[in-house]
Scaffold this motif. Structure first.
Motif, short mmCIF file in Angstrom:
data_model
loop_
_atom_site.label_atom_id
_atom_site.label_comp_id
_atom_site.label_asym_id
_atom_site.label_seq_id
_atom_site.Cartn_x
_atom_site.Cartn_y
_atom_site.Cartn_z
N GLY A 12 91.76 -20.51 -38.88
CA GLY A 12 91.44 -21.75 -38.20
C GLY A 12 89.97 -21.78 -37.81
O GLY A 12 89.30 -20.74 -37.78
N PRO A 13 89.46 -22.96 -37.46
CA PRO A 13 88.03 -23.11 -37.19
C PRO A 13 87.55 -22.41 -35.92
O PRO A 13 86.35 -22.16 -35.77
CB PRO A 13 87.84 -24.63 -37.09
N THR A 14 88.46 -22.11 -35.01
CA THR A 14 88.05 -21.41 -33.78
C THR A 14 88.57 -19.98 -33.74
O THR A 14 88.43 -19.30 -32.73
CB THR A 14 88.56 -22.16 -32.53
N GLY A 15 89.14 -19.52 -34.84
CA GLY A 15 89.78 -18.20 -34.84
C GLY A 15 88.93 -17.08 -35.37
O GLY A 15 89.41 -15.96 -35.56
N PHE A 16 87.64 -17.35 -35.60
CA PHE A 16 86.77 -16.29 -36.11
C PHE A 16 85.43 -16.33 -35.39
O PHE A 16 85.07 -17.33 -34.76
CB PHE A 16 86.56 -16.44 -37.61
N THR A 17 84.70 -15.25 -35.48
CA THR A 17 83.38 -15.16 -34.86
C THR A 17 82.31 -15.11 -35.94
O THR A 17 82.59 -14.85 -37.11
CB THR A 17 83.27 -13.88 -34.01
N ALA A 51 79.62 -12.71 -40.82
CA ALA A 51 78.55 -11.84 -41.31
C ALA A 51 79.12 -10.63 -42.02
O ALA A 51 78.65 -10.25 -43.11
CB ALA A 51 77.67 -11.41 -40.14
N LYS A 52 80.13 -10.03 -41.44
CA LYS A 52 80.75 -8.85 -42.05
C LYS A 52 81.33 -9.18 -43.42
O LYS A 52 81.16 -8.42 -44.38
CB LYS A 52 81.84 -8.29 -41.14
N GLN A 53 82.01 -10.33 -43.51
CA GLN A 53 82.60 -10.72 -44.79
C GLN A 53 81.53 -11.02 -45.83
O GLN A 53 81.74 -10.79 -47.04
CB GLN A 53 83.52 -11.93 -44.59
N ALA A 54 80.39 -11.55 -45.39
CA ALA A 54 79.30 -11.82 -46.31
C ALA A 54 78.50 -10.57 -46.64
O ALA A 54 77.66 -10.59 -47.55
CB ALA A 54 78.38 -12.88 -45.73
N ALA A 88 72.90 -10.33 -36.98
CA ALA A 88 71.59 -10.92 -36.71
C ALA A 88 71.09 -11.77 -37.88
O ALA A 88 70.37 -12.76 -37.68
CB ALA A 88 70.58 -9.81 -36.41
N ALA A 89 71.52 -11.42 -39.08
CA ALA A 89 71.06 -12.17 -40.26
C ALA A 89 71.58 -13.60 -40.26
O ALA A 89 70.95 -14.49 -40.84
CB ALA A 89 71.51 -11.44 -41.52
N VAL A 90 72.72 -13.83 -39.62
CA VAL A 90 73.30 -15.18 -39.59
C VAL A 90 72.34 -16.16 -38.93
O VAL A 90 72.20 -17.30 -39.38
CB VAL A 90 74.65 -15.17 -38.83
N TYR A 91 71.66 -15.70 -37.89
CA TYR A 91 70.83 -16.61 -37.10
C TYR A 91 69.54 -17.01 -37.82
O TYR A 91 68.80 -17.86 -37.31
CB TYR A 91 70.52 -15.97 -35.74
N ARG A 92 69.28 -16.45 -38.97
CA ARG A 92 68.16 -16.93 -39.77
C ARG A 92 68.50 -18.27 -40.43
O ARG A 92 67.62 -18.99 -40.87
CB ARG A 92 67.82 -15.91 -40.86
N HIS A 93 69.80 -18.57 -40.50
CA HIS A 93 70.25 -19.77 -41.20
C HIS A 93 71.04 -20.73 -40.31
O HIS A 93 71.04 -21.94 -40.56
CB HIS A 93 71.11 -19.37 -42.39
N PHE A 94 71.73 -20.21 -39.30
CA PHE A 94 72.58 -21.05 -38.46
C PHE A 94 72.40 -20.67 -36.99
O PHE A 94 72.32 -19.48 -36.66
CB PHE A 94 74.06 -20.89 -38.85
N GLU A 95 72.36 -21.68 -36.13
CA GLU A 95 72.18 -21.42 -34.70
C GLU A 95 73.44 -20.86 -34.06
O GLU A 95 73.38 -20.17 -33.04
CB GLU A 95 71.75 -22.69 -33.98
N GLY A 96 74.59 -21.19 -34.64
CA GLY A 96 75.85 -20.71 -34.08
C GLY A 96 77.00 -21.06 -35.00
O GLY A 96 76.80 -21.59 -36.10
N ARG A 97 78.21 -20.77 -34.55
CA ARG A 97 79.39 -20.99 -35.39
C ARG A 97 79.58 -22.46 -35.73
O ARG A 97 79.95 -22.80 -36.86
CB ARG A 97 80.64 -20.45 -34.69
N GLU A 98 79.32 -23.35 -34.78
CA GLU A 98 79.51 -24.77 -35.05
C GLU A 98 78.56 -25.26 -36.14
O GLU A 98 78.94 -26.11 -36.96
CB GLU A 98 79.34 -25.58 -33.77
N ASP A 99 77.35 -24.75 -36.17
CA ASP A 99 76.42 -25.14 -37.23
C ASP A 99 76.93 -24.65 -38.59
O ASP A 99 76.79 -25.35 -39.61
CB ASP A 99 75.04 -24.55 -36.96
N LEU A 100 77.49 -23.45 -38.61
CA LEU A 100 78.05 -22.92 -39.85
C LEU A 100 79.23 -23.77 -40.32
O LEU A 100 79.32 -24.11 -41.50
CB LEU A 100 78.48 -21.47 -39.62
N ILE A 101 80.10 -24.14 -39.41
CA ILE A 101 81.25 -24.98 -39.76
C ILE A 101 80.79 -26.36 -40.20
O ILE A 101 81.34 -26.95 -41.13
CB ILE A 101 82.24 -25.07 -38.57
N ALA A 102 79.76 -26.89 -39.54
CA ALA A 102 79.23 -28.21 -39.91
C ALA A 102 78.71 -28.19 -41.34
O ALA A 102 78.89 -29.17 -42.08
CB ALA A 102 78.13 -28.63 -38.95
#
Length: 206
Positions: A28-33, A38-41, A46-60
């Motif tokens: 679900g959209p709120t069931g992961f961090t 990052a681990k799955q990728a 820390a590398a996530v924040y080079r592209h997205f400010e947070g989880r909502e930006d990633l989902i968007a």
């Protein structure tokens, strides 16, 4: 010691989106961090924040990409249904079900994550592109009705969209404890027929 896979596949941003889609589908959209994405990728959190400010930006971004696919699917269905206005309109409904089945992660990001389509201009634009196809199909279907008696195309487009969403949620995505004796496509098609006849948008049986 093996190196992080994510830094070497050439498109970390897209790898994170794909990881998010997999996690959205599973949890679900709120069931992961973000750390899980990052681990799955295969990268550090820390590398996530080079592209997205947070989880909502990633989902968007997952939702934006979903709307891109959805708009193309709906457009293809509409054009394939021509020249019959009724066939084109019904085809957009069936395409909605097909999209939900084939792209469940995108579908959830688009319609069940709580992310507003107005979160970014890009997301708003592509969401509008998808709805415009359905409104065009609705407009075509209502041309035989005098303008003063014609329901707004946006109104019955919204109704059919809601009906399609309900069929998807209840019967097309294996909701626990719910099973229809009829295929979801048949439920939607007959429901659309009843609705359109009630509005006077279908002149008898064709």
């Amino acid at each position: 010691m093996s190196k992080k896979r994510g830094y070497h596949h050439g498109n970390l941003r897209q790898a994170l989106v794909e990881a998010a889609l997999s996690l959205i589908e599973a949890k679900g959209p709120t069931g992961f961090t973000l750390s899980e994405a990052a681990k799955q990728a295969g990268v550090t959190p820390a590398a996530v924040y080079r592209h997205f400010e947070g989880r909502e930006d990633l989902i968007a971004e997952a939702a934006r990409q979903g709307y891109e696919i959805f708009a193309d699917v709906i457009r293809y269905a509409y054009e394939k249904g021509q020249p019959s206005a009724l066939a084109a309109f019904e085809a957009t409904g069936r395409a909605y079900l097909a999209f939900a089945r084939k792209y469940p992660g995108h579908y959830i990001a688009m319609f069940e994550s709580g992310i507003s389509v107005n979160r970014t201009p890009e997301l708003a634009a592509v969401a509008r592109r998808a709805s415009e196809v359905m409104e065009q199909a609705a407009h075509d279907l209502s041309q035989h009705i005098p303008p003063e008696k014609r329901p707004p195309a946006s109104m019955f487009t919204a109704h059919i969209w809601a009906m399609s969403h309900g069929v998807v949620e209840l019967f097309a995505r294996n909701s626990p404890g719910r099973q229809s004796p009829f295929p979801p496509e048949d439920l939607l098609e007959t429901g659309i027929g009843v609705y359109l006849r009630g509005l006077g948008l279908i002149e008898g049986d064709r």
